[in-house]
Design an enzyme around this catalytic site. Structure first.
Site, PDB file in Angstrom:
ATOM      1  NE  ARG A 180     -35.978  33.640  53.662  1.00 32.98           N
ATOM      2  CZ  ARG A 180     -34.669  33.403  53.810  1.00 32.98           C
ATOM      3  NH1 ARG A 180     -33.813  33.892  52.938  1.00 32.98           N
ATOM      4  NH2 ARG A 180     -34.232  32.657  54.796  1.00 32.98           N
ATOM      5  CD  GLU A 198     -36.626  30.787  47.302  1.00 35.38           C
ATOM      6  OE1 GLU A 198     -36.361  31.905  46.833  1.00 35.38           O
ATOM      7  OE2 GLU A 198     -35.881  30.186  48.097  1.00 35.38           O
ATOM      8  CG  HIS A 235     -32.502  30.723  48.516  1.00 37.18           C
ATOM      9  ND1 HIS A 235     -33.727  30.845  49.115  1.00 37.18           N
ATOM     10  CD2 HIS A 235     -31.603  31.184  49.432  1.00 37.18           C
ATOM     11  CE1 HIS A 235     -33.604  31.338  50.338  1.00 37.18           C
ATOM     12  NE2 HIS A 235     -32.303  31.563  50.544  1.00 37.18           N
TER      13      HIS A 235
HETATM   14  C1  DGY Z   1     -30.612  32.095  55.059  1.00 41.96           C
HETATM   15  O1  DGY Z   1     -29.768  31.639  55.822  1.00 41.96           O
HETATM   16  O2  DGY Z   1     -31.619  32.678  55.446  1.00 41.96           O
HETATM   17  C2  DGY Z   1     -30.372  31.906  53.617  1.00 41.96           C
HETATM   18  O3  DGY Z   1     -31.359  32.457  52.845  1.00 41.96           O
HETATM   19  C3  DGY Z   1     -30.219  30.415  53.328  1.00 41.96           C
HETATM   20  O4  DGY Z   1     -29.121  30.308  52.557  1.00 41.96           O
END
Ligand code: DGY
Length: 323
Positions: free
Chosen positions: A239, A268, A286
Site C-alpha cells: 500500500r 493515489e 495499482h
Molecule cells: C488488494 O486486493 O488489496 C489489491 O490492492 C487490489 O488490487
C-alpha cells in the site's frame, strides 16, 4: 423482501447479475467515484455494501447505517475499512484473500525485474528516438538470479514472491515479518527471518508486501533507505502509505539506491511529483491483481460473501479486528 445492497464501484456485469438474483441492488455503474458523503447517503437503509480498496468505510458511515450487516470487499487489503467500528456494531467484514495471491506475486516479481534490468527506462529511451548505437555499458542493470531477495511482510503474497525467487531464480531469500514463519514453510524456500535493519542492509532486491496500518505507516522512509545498498532495488506492491514516497524520490534522484518499482502510492491516484521526475523508477497504476480471471474471482468472492452473510450463513472469508 430482498435485502438491499449498495455496490460502490463499477464491477463485472455477471457479478452484478448474480447479486441482483438475491438482493435489491443499487450500483455505481459510472466511472466516477462517489464521494465519502455520497456513499454514506446511499448506504443508509442498506443491509450490505460491496466495496473495493478506496471507499472509506469508517465509524461515521457505520453510525449512519443502523441496518448495515455486511461490508464485503473484493480486495485483500482492507485498510479503508474500520473493522473495529464494524465489529462493535455486529457488522461482518470480509476481504478477498488467496484468489489474487499468485497473480499479484507474478506482478511484484515482474516489477522487481523491470527495475533491476531497467526495462521501462530503456524502453522510454528507445521510444524517444534516442537509440543510436550499442555500447558495453548501455543500460547495465543488476542481476536478479543468484542475488538476495528481501521481503518485508511474509504473508501469502510475500511467500509466493519468495517461491518465485528461490525456486525459479536461485535467489537467497531473507524476510522480516512480525512473526517468524514455521520451519516447514521456511525450509522449502530456504528463507531466513532477519531483523528489519539486516533485511535492509543485505537485500539486493527489496519487495514490500506488508499490510498498511497505523503501525506500518512510512515503515520505509529516509532512514531505512539509507541502510540499503547503493545497487539495490525497492519494489512496493503493498500500500502507498507503507513507503515514504518523497524520501524515495529523493533517494532515487541522488542515486542512493539504483532503482525502484511502485504499483501503489500514498494518496493515489496522485503520484508524488518527485517520482514522476526521475527515470529510475517503474510506475504502474495499482494493477498487481489485474488479470481478468483474477479480478472476476475477487468480485465473485465478495458477492458470495454477501450472499452468505445476508442469507444467514457464515462468511467465507471474514476479517477479524486486529488485536
Ligand atoms: C488488494 O486486493 O488489496 C489489491 O490492492 C487490489 O488490487
Amino acid at each position: 423482501m430482498k435485502p438491499r445492497v449498495l455496490v460502490t464501484l463499477r464491477i463485472f456485469p455477471e457479478v452484478l447479475a448474480q447479486l441482483r438474483e438475491h438482493f435489491e441492488v443499487e450500483a455505481n455503474d459510472a466511472s466516477v467515484d462517489w464521494s465519502r458523503d455520497e456513499i454514506i447517503r446511499r448506504a443508509q437503509g442498506r443491509q450490505g455494501l460491496f466495496v473495493t480498496t478506496v471507499e472509506p468505510i469508517d465509524a461515521t458511515l457505520v453510525a449512519a447505517c443502523p441496518e448495515l450487516r455486511a461490508v464485503c470487499s473484493m480486495a485483500v487489503g482492507y485498510n479503508n475499512i474500520d473493522v473495529a467500528a464494524c465489529a462493535a456494531r455486529g457488522i461482518t467484514v470480509t476481504n478477498a484473500p488467496d484468489v489474487l495471491t499468485e497473480t499479484t506475486a507474478d506482478f511484484g516479481f515482474a516489477l522487481m525485474m523491470a527495475a533491476a534490468r531497467r526495462v521501462c527506462e530503456s524502453e522510454h529511451f528507445l521510444r524517444a528516438g534516442r537509440w543510436e548505437r550499442w555500447s558495453y555499458d548501455f543500460f547495465c542493470g543488476a542481476d536478479v538470479h543468484g542475488t538476495t531477495l528481501g521481503i518485508l511482510g511474509m504473508g501469502r503474497i510475500g511467500q509466493a514472491i519468495a517461491r518465485r525467487g528461490a525456486l525459479g531464480f536461485g535467489m537467497r531469500v531473507i524476510y522480516h515479518n512480525r512473526t517468524r514463519l514455521a520451519p516447514g514453510i521456511e525450509a522449502p524456500l530456504g528463507a531466513r527471518w532477519v531483523d528489519k535493519d539486516t533485511l535492509l542492509r543485505e537485500a539486493d532486491h527489496l519487495v514490500l508486501v506488508v499490510p498498511y496500518s497505523k503501525a506500518s505507516h512510512h515503515t520505509i522512509g529516509a532512514a531505512e533507505i539509507a541502510l540499503m545498498k547503493p545497487t539495490a532495488t525497492l519494489t512496493n506492491v503493498a500500500r502507498g502509505g507503507v513507503l515514504d514516497d518523497a524520501a524515495l524520490a529523493q533517494a532515487l534522484a541522488e542515486r542512493r539506491i539504483a532503482a525502484a518499482a511502485l504499483d501503489v502510492f500514498d494518496g493515489e491516484p496522485q503520484v508524488h511529483p518527485g517520482l514522476l521526475a526521475v527515470p529510475n523508477v517503474v510506475l504502474t497504476p495499482h494493477i498487481a491483481s489485474a488479470t481478468a480471471a483474477t479480478r472476476l474471482k475477487m468480485a465473485t468472492l465478495a458477492a458470495d460473501n454477501l450472499i452468505a452473510i445476508l442469507g444467514g450463513r457464515p462468511a467465507l472469508t471474514p476479517v477479524r479486528p486486529r488485536t
